[in-house]
Design a protein around this motif. Structure first.
Motif, mmCIF file in Angstrom:
data_model
loop_
_atom_site.group_PDB
_atom_site.id
_atom_site.type_symbol
_atom_site.label_atom_id
_atom_site.label_comp_id
_atom_site.label_asym_id
_atom_site.label_seq_id
_atom_site.Cartn_x
_atom_site.Cartn_y
_atom_site.Cartn_z
ATOM 1 N N ASP A 258 0.780 -1.188 0.039
ATOM 2 C CA ASP A 258 0.029 -0.002 -0.110
ATOM 3 C C ASP A 258 0.764 1.436 -0.016
ATOM 4 O O ASP A 258 0.667 2.179 -0.878
ATOM 5 C CB ASP A 258 -1.075 -0.075 1.297
ATOM 6 C CG ASP A 258 -2.297 -0.622 1.032
ATOM 7 O OD1 ASP A 258 -2.617 -1.012 -0.296
ATOM 8 O OD2 ASP A 258 -2.856 -1.173 1.973
ATOM 9 N N LEU B 142 -8.483 2.569 1.482
ATOM 10 C CA LEU B 142 -7.918 1.539 2.277
ATOM 11 C C LEU B 142 -9.104 1.012 3.144
ATOM 12 O O LEU B 142 -8.435 0.229 4.312
ATOM 13 C CB LEU B 142 -6.887 2.300 3.372
ATOM 14 C CG LEU B 142 -5.715 2.776 2.741
ATOM 15 C CD1 LEU B 142 -4.916 3.760 3.955
ATOM 16 C CD2 LEU B 142 -4.813 1.684 2.356
ATOM 17 N N ARG C 208 -6.149 -2.298 6.673
ATOM 18 C CA ARG C 208 -5.155 -2.012 5.947
ATOM 19 C C ARG C 208 -4.574 -0.826 6.544
ATOM 20 O O ARG C 208 -3.306 -0.452 6.061
ATOM 21 C CB ARG C 208 -5.813 -1.737 4.519
ATOM 22 C CG ARG C 208 -5.828 -2.849 3.846
ATOM 23 C CD ARG C 208 -6.415 -2.925 2.533
ATOM 24 N NE ARG C 208 -5.615 -2.513 1.502
ATOM 25 C CZ ARG C 208 -6.078 -2.100 0.226
ATOM 26 N NH1 ARG C 208 -7.275 -2.277 -0.200
ATOM 27 N NH2 ARG C 208 -5.032 -1.405 -0.512
ATOM 28 N N LEU D 169 -0.500 -0.069 7.257
ATOM 29 C CA LEU D 169 0.302 0.804 6.508
ATOM 30 C C LEU D 169 0.939 1.737 7.546
ATOM 31 O O LEU D 169 2.252 2.067 7.271
ATOM 32 C CB LEU D 169 -0.776 1.772 5.685
ATOM 33 C CG LEU D 169 -0.093 3.208 5.001
ATOM 34 C CD1 LEU D 169 1.261 2.554 4.228
ATOM 35 C CD2 LEU D 169 -1.083 3.605 4.152
#
Length: 131
Positions: free
Chosen positions: A27, A97, A117, A121
């Motif tokens: 990501d 996300l 996510r 990240l």
């Protein structure tokens, strides 16, 4: 005709296979590195074209008394901190996300449902910190 039926069946089965979710590093590469650079130093290929230089993410802990400000980082990525009068320089990545919620404790002892996510990240950005 038989081949077409087999091909359609194969496509239908492929749609049933769970897709792997990206890692925090993936990501970061997809959403962050063009401005912040692969190493998070604010030197990505788009940085020179921006009015304001992107933040050097490698010094977040140093600038925060040696503690990585994960909750602030997640808020910035998600788009909760829109800058002065909502005029954010950094885009809102929340919709990109969106993912299953996981319990996350930001340090107050309370497990809050947080997109997985987003947590991944932020954890990746934490690995970029200079020691």
């Amino acid at each position: 005709m038989k081949r077409m039926i087999l091909a359609m069946a194969a496509l239908g089965l492929a749609a049933c296979v769970p897709q792997e979710k990206p890692t925090g590093a993936e990501d970061f590469a997809a959403f962050c590195s063009s401005c912040h650079g692969a190493g998070g130093k604010g030197d990505g290929p788009m940085a020179a074209d921006l009015e304001h230089k992107p933040a050097d993410l490698t010094g977040l802990s140093r600038r925060n008394g040696g503690t990585f400000p994960k909750l602030r980082v997640m808020a910035k990525i998600w788009g909760y901190t829109g800058g002065k009068n909502g005029a954010a320089i950094m885009p809102n990545f929340g919709p990109l996300l969106d993912s299953p919620l996981v319990p996350y404790d930001s340090g107050d002892g309370i497990q809050s449902p947080t997109p997985e996510r987003l947590v991944q990240l932020a954890e990746y950005v934490e690995t970029l910190q200079k020691k």
